[in-house]
Design an enzyme around this catalytic site. Sequence first.
Site, PDB file in Angstrom:
ATOM      1  N   HIS A 109       0.846  -1.193   0.000  1.00  0.00           N
ATOM      2  CA  HIS A 109       0.000   0.000   0.000  1.00  0.00           C
ATOM      3  C   HIS A 109       0.880   1.241   0.000  1.00  0.00           C
ATOM      4  CE1 HIS A 109       0.401   1.395   4.247  1.00  0.00           C
ATOM      5  NE2 HIS A 109       0.526   0.107   4.542  1.00  0.00           N
ATOM      6  N   CYS A 166       3.853  -4.215   6.614  1.00  0.00           N
ATOM      7  CA  CYS A 166       3.437  -4.038   5.226  1.00  0.00           C
ATOM      8  C   CYS A 166       4.613  -3.663   4.336  1.00  0.00           C
ATOM      9  CB  CYS A 166       2.365  -2.960   5.131  1.00  0.00           C
ATOM     10  SG  CYS A 166       0.756  -3.499   5.727  1.00  0.00           S
TER      11      CYS A 166
END
Length: 231
Positions: free
Chosen positions: A186, A201
């Site tokens: 992301h 992430c």
Amino acid sequence: MGDIGRRSAIALAVTGLLTPLTLALGAAPAQSASCTTQTGPYQKQVEKFLGRPVDGKQSAADCKAIQAFQTKHGITPNAGFAGAVTWGVMDLMNKQKAVGDNPNADGKCPVNKGRIACVNLTLQLSWIQDGKKLVYGPVPVRTGRDGYETRTGLKKIYWRHIDHVSSIYHVPMPYSQFFDGGQAFHSVGVSMWNPPGSHGCANMTKTDAKKYWSLLKNGDDVFVYGRKPGT
């Protein structure tokens, strides 16, 4: 995936595996600290990287150049000291640049899976390939810090949410593509070289996250390997 599985994945995504609020929002650069007169242990290497005269001695101009680099990438304290963290970021940049357009030269990312997103934690690089053909990248990524490492292995994208927001931290996580228990590609608004890293992430720039969004889909493979420096 079923409702229970999806709820579990969302819960993991918002309970600390991902980038905290201030980092995901792209906090304003810290105010510049006073410039140090101290010569750092990596003075010559840092001077060379920044295109400064390489004499191994700190000067006011050296300090300002080092400080500007530290402020740009969120390295603290940003006092212009040529220390291990600053040189570590620069050294990583040099190694990333040396990869060129052949990120899978070592053949570690599978070439028998068709389209696959590869993540090299050691070099903090990601790319998309189709067989042996490079489709996009390599691009810098910001993966999990010590204690929150991005998990290695072969995975699959199982859920995509273009406007994902953490319900606990209220953290915007645009172009989220989840591939392992709350860990996802992301975009974030901070430097890809901002230490110490994410909470699991694979952070990307908005441009790269949008491109990944357009090229990948649910069920596509993701292969994560290596080890992030400092973990």
